[in-house]
Design an enzyme around this catalytic site. Structure first.
Site, PDB file in Angstrom:
ATOM      1  N   LYS A 101      24.962  99.381  25.306  1.00 19.23           N
ATOM      2  CA  LYS A 101      25.615  99.226  23.994  1.00 19.23           C
ATOM      3  C   LYS A 101      24.995  98.104  23.147  1.00 19.23           C
ATOM      4  O   LYS A 101      24.990  98.185  21.921  1.00 19.23           O
ATOM      5  CB  LYS A 101      27.118  98.965  24.158  1.00 19.23           C
ATOM      6  CG  LYS A 101      27.882 100.096  24.832  1.00 19.23           C
ATOM      7  CD  LYS A 101      28.162 101.264  23.904  1.00 19.23           C
ATOM      8  CE  LYS A 101      28.945 102.365  24.598  1.00 19.23           C
ATOM      9  NZ  LYS A 101      29.100 103.583  23.815  1.00 19.23           N
ATOM     10  N   GLU A 123      35.671  99.822  17.335  1.00 18.79           N
ATOM     11  CA  GLU A 123      36.592 100.263  18.379  1.00 18.79           C
ATOM     12  C   GLU A 123      35.896 100.051  19.718  1.00 18.79           C
ATOM     13  O   GLU A 123      34.684  99.898  19.775  1.00 18.79           O
ATOM     14  CB  GLU A 123      36.892 101.751  18.205  1.00 18.79           C
ATOM     15  CG  GLU A 123      35.790 102.704  18.714  1.00 18.79           C
ATOM     16  CD  GLU A 123      34.472 102.618  17.949  1.00 18.79           C
ATOM     17  OE1 GLU A 123      34.487 102.235  16.754  1.00 18.79           O
ATOM     18  OE2 GLU A 123      33.423 102.927  18.549  1.00 18.79           O
ATOM     19  N   SER A 388      23.429 103.763  32.516  1.00 20.60           N
ATOM     20  CA  SER A 388      23.803 103.154  31.236  1.00 20.60           C
ATOM     21  C   SER A 388      24.485 101.796  31.366  1.00 20.60           C
ATOM     22  O   SER A 388      24.460 100.994  30.436  1.00 20.60           O
ATOM     23  CB  SER A 388      24.699 104.115  30.454  1.00 20.60           C
ATOM     24  OG  SER A 388      25.796 104.527  31.240  1.00 20.60           O
TER      25      SER A 388
HETATM   26  C1  LIG Z   1      28.333 101.966  30.653  1.00 15.08           C
HETATM   27  C2  LIG Z   1      28.674 103.033  29.667  1.00 15.08           C
HETATM   28  N1  LIG Z   1      27.997 104.188  29.703  1.00 15.08           N
HETATM   29  C3  LIG Z   1      28.281 105.201  28.842  1.00 15.08           C
HETATM   30  C4  LIG Z   1      29.281 105.070  27.898  1.00 15.08           C
HETATM   31  C5  LIG Z   1      29.574 106.226  27.005  1.00 15.08           C
HETATM   32  O1  LIG Z   1      29.137 106.033  25.700  1.00 15.08           O
HETATM   33  P1  LIG Z   1      27.922 106.833  25.113  1.00 15.08           P
HETATM   34  O2  LIG Z   1      28.159 108.283  25.435  1.00 15.08           O
HETATM   35  O3  LIG Z   1      27.961 106.554  23.673  1.00 15.08           O
HETATM   36  O4  LIG Z   1      26.687 106.336  25.782  1.00 15.08           O
HETATM   37  C6  LIG Z   1      30.022 103.870  27.821  1.00 15.08           C
HETATM   38  C7  LIG Z   1      31.081 103.689  26.826  1.00 15.08           C
HETATM   39  O5  LIG Z   1      31.778 102.733  26.771  1.00 15.08           O
HETATM   40  C8  LIG Z   1      29.709 102.828  28.728  1.00 15.08           C
HETATM   41  O6  LIG Z   1      30.373 101.665  28.724  1.00 15.08           O
END
Ligand SMILES: Cc1ncc(COP(=O)(O)O)c(C=O)c1O
Length: 405
Positions: A101, A123, A388
């Protein structure tokens, strides 16, 4: 590369178009007074993102503050357990603040600074976007208001504490299911009241134009780095790339690096407790065309056509829609979207922790769970997973709900 009539050599120039459409998805469905504010953001973004000052400042921040490039790691023990497929992870868990993020938050906050804004608003679901934006606000000396549902506030207590330590105001949202959708509603309403002083820093590739474009651009650093690193490590491209999809920002960032390559791309949505409406948040798998939060995409709807209640064990994935570019790539068939449920996810959470010494975020564990199934199906080749984020925020919740397995 041409795929089903779309030329991916020129894809990023053509999609979205100047009104923010990826085919029929995207656009900007908002009240006229907000339209003016978003046009200001669009104009500023297009001017600033091409200036060498902005680009070199963002590159310096990524290197010196975020700790980029994040590495790609080979998962030797997990690969060995699954057979002949080699698994790799792009380590966004090692990006400062522990998730992808921050890639778009530093970009959005730098843009806010260039535009002369005093405050950033957003948010958050899992709290990762809130922590990232609070970090960016502290770095640039901006005020920061984060809207968060009361259910998520309880579930993600460590991230709430982090946001507060970083100086952000965390504003509790108690409406409806009190999760991510309601938090977005409340943050948008706050932005409409104060758009002259602040900028809305949306947490994913969702919302009205230009957010899906801007967030994809800022996140594409993930895919660009990963492609180069993978080639460097193995001499070839991966056979498959996998990422979890909530709103879709980590996935879009990763996929951006590989859309023009002969690589199979998989987006993984949360099946939660099962395929009944209300038990999952798989909007690309089970949704139909619909507008919410200012954009047209695939959406899970209730009997009145409104956004349906959704559920996932991962707070960051329980959103009734996904970014318009994902809906476009879904219909085109360039990306295959599939699901894993809570049980498979928790199993992958413990497997990755035990075999590789990496505790993933529950969101990211969805991608790991899918890659484990895909590896068995593929039999040979290689898979690159976008990890992620890291799982520190989830540990208390997992131990309380599932115990140590
Ligand atoms: C570690 C992590 N991965 C994935 C996501 C999902 O978001 P996005 O689909 O925008 O990557 C989040 C959302 O808070 C997250 O904290």
């Amino acid at each position: 590369m041409n795929f089903n009539g779309i030329d991916f050599d020129t894809y990023f120039k053509n999609y979205p178009d100047e009104k923010g459409y990826f085919g029929k998805y995207g656009g900007s469905y908002i009240p006229p007074e907000l339209q003016k504010a978003l046009e200001e953001i669009t104009q500023s973004y297009f001017t600033i993102c091409k200036s060498s000052k902005f680009v070199s400042e963002l590159r310096r921040i990524r290197r010196e503050f975020q700790g980029r490039p994040t590495p790609v790691s080979y998962l030797e023990r997990l690969s060995g357990k699954l057979g002949n497929v080699q698994l790799y992870v792009k380590r966004e868990d090692l990006n400062h603040t522990g998730a992808h993020k921050l890639n778009h938050c530093m970009g959005e906050a730098l843009l806010a600074k260039y535009m002369g804004k005093k405050k950033v608003i957003a948010e958050t679901g899992a709290g990762q976007h809130g922590v990232a934006l609070a970090t960016a606000a502290a770095y640039f000396g901006l005020e920061c208001d984060i809207y968060m549902g009361s259910v998520d506030i309880k579930k993600q207590a460590p991230n709430v504490a982090r946001m507060k330590i970083l100086g952000a105001n965390v504003i509790e949202v108690t409406d409806g299911l009190a999760t991510l959708k309601e938090a977005v509603d409340a943050a948008f309403a706050a932005y409409s009241r104060d758009y002259e002083n602040c900028i809305y820093c949306i947490g994913s590739v969702v919302g009205p134009h230009p957010f899906p474009l801007m967030v994809r651009d800022f996140q594409s650093v993930v895919g660009i780095e990963a492609r180069e690193q993978f080639l460097d490590m193995t001499g070839e491209l991966p056979d498959a790339v996998v990422a979890c999809v909530g709103g879709g920002s980590n996935a879009m960032g990763m996929f951006a690096g590989f859309l023009n390559d002969p690589v199979d791309i998989y987006g993984v949505e949360p099946l939660g407790r099962g395929a009944t409406l209300g038990d999952h948040a798989a909007s690309l798998q089970y949704g139909s065309e619909g507008i919410m939060h200012g954009f047209n995409s695939l959406m899970l709807k209730d009997e009145n056509g409104d956004p349906a209640p959704v559920y996932s064990v991962a707070s960051g994935l329980d959103y009734p829609s996904s970014g318009p570019e994902h809906a476009f790539l879904h219909d085109l068939g360039r990306v295959k979207y599939d699901v894993v449920d809570d049980e498979e996810t928790i199993d992958a959470f413990f497997t990755l922790s035990r075999l590789e010494g990496i505790i993933p975020a529950i969101e990211s564990a969805h991608a790991v769970a899918y890659a484990m199934k895909l590896a068995k199906k593929m039999g040979k080749g290689s898979i690159l997973i976008n990890l992620s984020g890291r799982g520190d925020k989830d540990m208390d919740y997992i131990i309380e709900k599932y115990g140590i397995r």
